[in-house]
Design an enzyme around this catalytic site. Structure first.
Site: not given
Lengths: 323, 323, 323, 323, 323, 323
Positions: D92, D188, D274, D303
């Site tokens: 992201y 991710s 996470d 994460h």
């Protein structure tokens, strides 16, 4: 939006034991009676607030112990007949501010009285104009919620809730208000106040109770640590030997205990992610509520709960109730 | 309230050089003309919003590129004659919400049109209902403020400010509105919009400009790092080689450049501790403002600025102006 | 440790104009006289605190308005002759706690009286045992610092500082204390109290004043936003129209005004990175201080200032003074 | 590292019901087909990136709706034969940056194509170069994740995932790439993209899927409140009445639904702490994954998950797969 | 005070399996023996600390590996007979500071020895004066807790706990101390040390163990992420392949393993909201504790636990034990 | 991006007095000579790191005091002739990690040696493999920066910078490296190391020095409070009496003092918003730098500075220098 309380299905049947002390009803009956005896007669002073379509009155009424409490009364201009009235209580820290800050209920065609929270109204919400008289009754944590918390007689919320009852009395004194059609309303601490008044005042026709504070505080304190509950916790972290006294005092203002004594049609709201007034504490009161009732559940919201969506529901609810 | 900008006496005379590009006026004249050509005719749909004392209309008008923009128009019920109208623009993230969320101006007896911020209205303010069409024109930072920032033609604020001008056009189409007595108003991003429209729209009679955003952004970015300015900064921290392009694009929406072209009587406000729209950026615009003007200075406030106190001043100001 | 106030060389000569109102001395003389008249006679109750080498007394003395204030008196066991006494005032939020929480001064061979801060002592410091009587005199921000801030007569610090003077009176009543050798001491709010008492009480022989609060508050509020100053700021952000009243009330408790009226030998301390009681506010008082004086400057510290290093200096200072 | 999701043994068998709508396959088949029809032919421009041991190409290929998407292709210099190729998708906010920012896969001897995330790449990761065309389709929260969230046709992730499929198409066009040996990879959001492409593209030989986003989002939102999930939550907190639409749209991009349609050998990773892509959401997809599969479980990581340790595993996995 | 660990009734019977390695006892016996052999003979230097009612000694004793460790010994002035002695260990980051910083136990009439934590004492607590010799034995996270964590021989806490045993040896050498009446005491890391020493030293008569650290660390790390546990977690997030080694090393200092080998009467404390040393970790040790024992449970407190209230209990406990 | 240091034009001429002690050169000459004498001979072990286009060696070389330090050497596979070599030093907390984590310089065609920071590499960067031997030499704050800070002989950075010189020695031993063409490089703490080595090592041909730490630390500590500077500040807040010793020790590692003794062509970078290594501290070193020099100034960046944009500049710079 991590889960922070019971699942919804458990909330809907959550009915913890109530906490009222034996003298709960006597305590409040005496409190209200004494305050009604200590001062009578609200004053209504017409003011020009720049609101061309409304009549605005600066209100002072005798609250707890007869002490003066400020409010605004706003009505549609020159009503042809006495109107239903919404008596609104404010959240923690709130003051009545200016009369043009909350025009919703008058815009809907009702009379609207908004009451100052005594001593509050200087913490970035609207400005307050009401003093809180009375001793701190010992040490207390920063904030209002632990003032006098070792003794129900001196507890801040005893004074505030009594003001709430007297605000209804005051509204009924004004000729633009139909005393038989008074509704109480409020969110958060204002919701706690509205809930208390729904049990303590007579002859109300409705109650709008949003995310009420001070319901089952022991449970709430196990789930969240916001505002009022954090102040109480802070007190207990210091005065480690006074938990029994603290919870006894809280039992006199626990929303569950008022809920079981109310018979007014009520519209509650609750937010499932509310980390100030957690949902299990709200449902604890709602599930004990003895009057006709409904509740709007906002699954994705924190303490803002339904916001304007709730207002829409309330406008509809009052329209049906009073129309 | 640590000092965070110039001292007040320096603020009052702070007049940095303006930043307008040579084609500033041509750019905006062309932009507005094209959008007016691209779509005409607002629609006003009467709705029952539960507000007994007002008439409420769901408005859709053609904004930038003729794209539909949502608004509410609220007026006192059944006005005897066309009314002065306040056209209100919203702060960053705001949507028009429900018609009962902002009843101040109608309560004061004016018509009130509140415009959606395109694409916004889903970030915990009021809910929006307007899409933002158009390309991102390259990479942009999270948020709205850097969409198209490398090219004035594609810049988000070009679209928003054009919507603002078209909102005035729309208000003037409604029979309850006196087209000769339109006022623009807004705070923060809404203040930036009101300032732009005060220069771009014709025949306005007043402007209420609270703590406007997007004034002298290069200066603002040296003082604060809030909202819009932080987004631009984030863009520049990544696209380290595009500062010239970014500041060139910003020059097309810099409030200073609009201020110097406005002639409408304006009431500004500024907060000396504002860490979102810092006082030197507001004074940079105010001191360039070419019309009759006054400014309320709130020395102890952050971006909330005058709040309800400012509303009181505005009610008075509009009463004098329109009464 | 980013620089956060004036450079040291400017601090050392920083002498802003004082702020006292015309009736400053009359106000305090009347206040003390009235309180001395309202109640007399401290009580000293010997208690077993588990401290084998000390005598410990639970003290109650009449403070402001004659209202009871709690304290502890601790002395070396069975002193052969009356001892010098250190009267200690506490920082913001502090209560007297248990008698074994502060054994420094008795360990050094002095009598030691530590006074409760009225109403405080429930916010994670030591537990307090003293109620604060009196009205809030209108709205106030969360915390103690703005209670009654619109009127010097009702200001919380009027009550607290009067308690401080009366604590000295109380200490002098005990046979283990030599009334001619009383020293006042405190840090932060306790430093502000000690500074006030150094001017208001007669016949003191020394004052230990660490990073005192409430000195030149207008300046302090331009530099930091901690504790007391933040509460005042919060009040002003809401009650935007009351700044003149607020600063007038503050002038009655401004440490600069007490400093200019003191003649007791004083040891101050200041921390150059203090973001609660900023150095310029401390030097503003120190530079006005009219008695013999010295100051320990801690260049790398925040509000913790000299900590135990300052205690070492104080032990030496008192040893020289009283030895 | 407080426990924040299910225990590991429950994770390993966690198989919640999938969420796909009836037209899931039709929706994606139509989407891909339309985009393939809308634009064809990637361009590869050799550039001197200062990397002596590699050949570097600036790539533009037609993505969703035929809109141009930027990428880099990096290969060992002058390969003797077509190489296996790793097509990498970014997390992201990421952009393709400079070609020398991600040299791992070329260093291992593979061709490597890294795709821009459209519209992203200006938020402190690597700089992006690709515009996102298309309407916001109504209000959306700050960020990319709720653009068009009320309608699957306009949803941002529809466009992004389609770009991902077309990136594979593009890589296969280059002579240095063996079209029969293409692997997709990402972490991710890039992991979510790789998972989607593993189902949507034909003939892949492997997938490296690290801590993928957008898997079982309803569950994820009950556990964490990071990035994408927070944006969706923010949207729902405002648009309280649109939850059904939001979750319907999300069902078209839910990783579980892609997983059940994939047959490519996949190496997943998951981190048990996470708080961005919580482990139960990752296992929900992994346990539905229909192809050969393995998963690296990092019990102590958030994460960042396996970081370079995961790269080591991936180098080994691809070596075995392609060697 | 949201619930953050097991309910109280489960805590009271929480008895997880111990973790000791086979050579646990041999490891510690060898460690202590080697250190006793490496250096002998504490030195006691009388100093003037300004404490008229006490005798104060600057102590240096041979700790782990014979390395010098600093301490203070404070006793009531010129005691008539050897006194019981409280040997106190400090919390994480603490140094011995000045001798007047901790006068509680001498004020109660006991001898009091306070030991420096080697290498610590420069992080805003009291200043330390003791070096930590020894290799870091590889990479370690910021802080002390992971130094040498891959090998019990090089682990920081091996050195610290050995110092703790040697501090008891040192106290017994002083003529003012009755070697048959030594008590160990400490909180947090100091509580962990006191617990270890209660098992490792001979002939103690009591142990005061407040909220001890390093008890059942694997469990603690599942509940909280404070101080020591966060450092270990940080190490594991980076060195993802070394968890087995880390937990093996921790097993040599796990408080559970010491508890099962202690026979000294002990007074524990625990706080149910403690997010540094969580209650289940404390009860894990307490429930394994093999000597006479009692525990004070503070339901509303975090790591501050009982504070001065606990001191009151300890004064009483020692009075009963030693009186 | 609020201004946080001097304006750019002042930075460019900022030339504060240097701080070197008289024995600065002798201190370092002796230090290096002693370490070279204490251990000789790096070892290079070929490993299979999965990087097909490179040769990878696990390096161990004798650093400070001859203690073993780990590194990786990566070169293009089987180079035809000895290559220029980039010796890279890491930022605070960094370890050498895996050999595939930093492939930039080998990808550009150079040999690349990356050195472990002794003791570091366990705080969420790459994993380290090197122990730090030596005493803490008294109390120190959490972190590496104050170990031995009271004595230059025992200071951590003495050891680290000596390792840096020995890393150059080690690189020159490998046959794939051209010893006459070695460049040093690093950012933050790595930049401080590269700067020190540029003065301490002989015959270098270039230095890449990004946002170097430990330049004019007294100034830096007046501007920021990040990482290293915060640790030093923390030490001084506790050990309030040791400032002179601390700053004397720091003078032995102050980048200004190395800069004035360097003659290697250097490319610096600085970020004007850097709140870890503030721009005035970087310019203090740069302006004293005695060799050929240039500096990239990133006006909108914090400590990330130029990031990949700087890498592009460095690739160009080295290409020109070595090509």
């Amino acid at each position: 939006m991590p889960k922070m309380d019971l699942p919804r299905e458990e909330l809907e049947t959550y009915l913890p034991g109530r906490t009222e002390p034996e003298d709960f009803e006597e305590f409040w009956a005496r409190t209200i009676a004494e305050s009604r005896a200590a001062g009578t007669g609200a004053t209504f002073t017409r003011v020009d607030a720049g609101l061309g379509v409304f009549d605005v009155y600066d209100v002072s009424f005798p609250g707890f112990g007869g002490q003066p409490v400020a409010a605004w009364l706003v009505t549609p201009r020159a009503p042809a007949a006495p109107l239903p009235c919404v008596v609104q209580y404010l959240g923690y820290g709130g003051g009545r501010g200016f009369p043009f800050e909350r025009t919703l209920w008058a815009s809907a065609g009702y009379a609207h009285l908004v009451m100052d929270n005594r001593g509050q109204g200087a913490s970035l919400g609207s400005a307050g104009a009401t003093a809180d008289h009375g001793s701190s009754a010992g040490a207390h944590a920063v904030g209002y919620s632990t003032r006098g918390i070792l003794d129900p007689e001196h507890f801040y919320f005893r004074r505030l809730y009594t003001d709430g009852v007297r605000a209804v009395d005051a509204a009924r004194e004004h000729p633009a208000v139909d005393p038989a059609r008074v509704v109480v309303a409020g969110g958060s601490l204002g919701g706690g106040t509205a809930l208390a008044v729904s049990a303590l005042a007579d002859g109300l026709v409705g109650a709008l109770i949003d995310v009420p504070a001070l319901c089952h505080p022991r449970r709430a304190m196990e789930v969240v640590e916001g505002n009022t509950y954090k102040e109480i916790w802070t007190f207990l972290r210091t005065h480690r030997d006074r938990a029994a006294d603290v919870f006894r005092t809280l039992s006199y203002v626990d929303g569950m205990n008022f809920a079981a004594r109310a018979d007014v049609p009520a519209r509650f709201s609750v937010a499932l992610m509310d980390d100030i007034c957690p949902p299990s504490s709200v449902f604890a009161a709602y599930n004990h509520y003895a009057g006709p009732k409904d509740i709007d559940v906002w699954p994705f919201n924190r303490h803002e709960a339904g916001g304007a969506y709730q207002m829409a529901n309330q406008l509809q609810f009052l329209g049906d109730l009073l129309g």
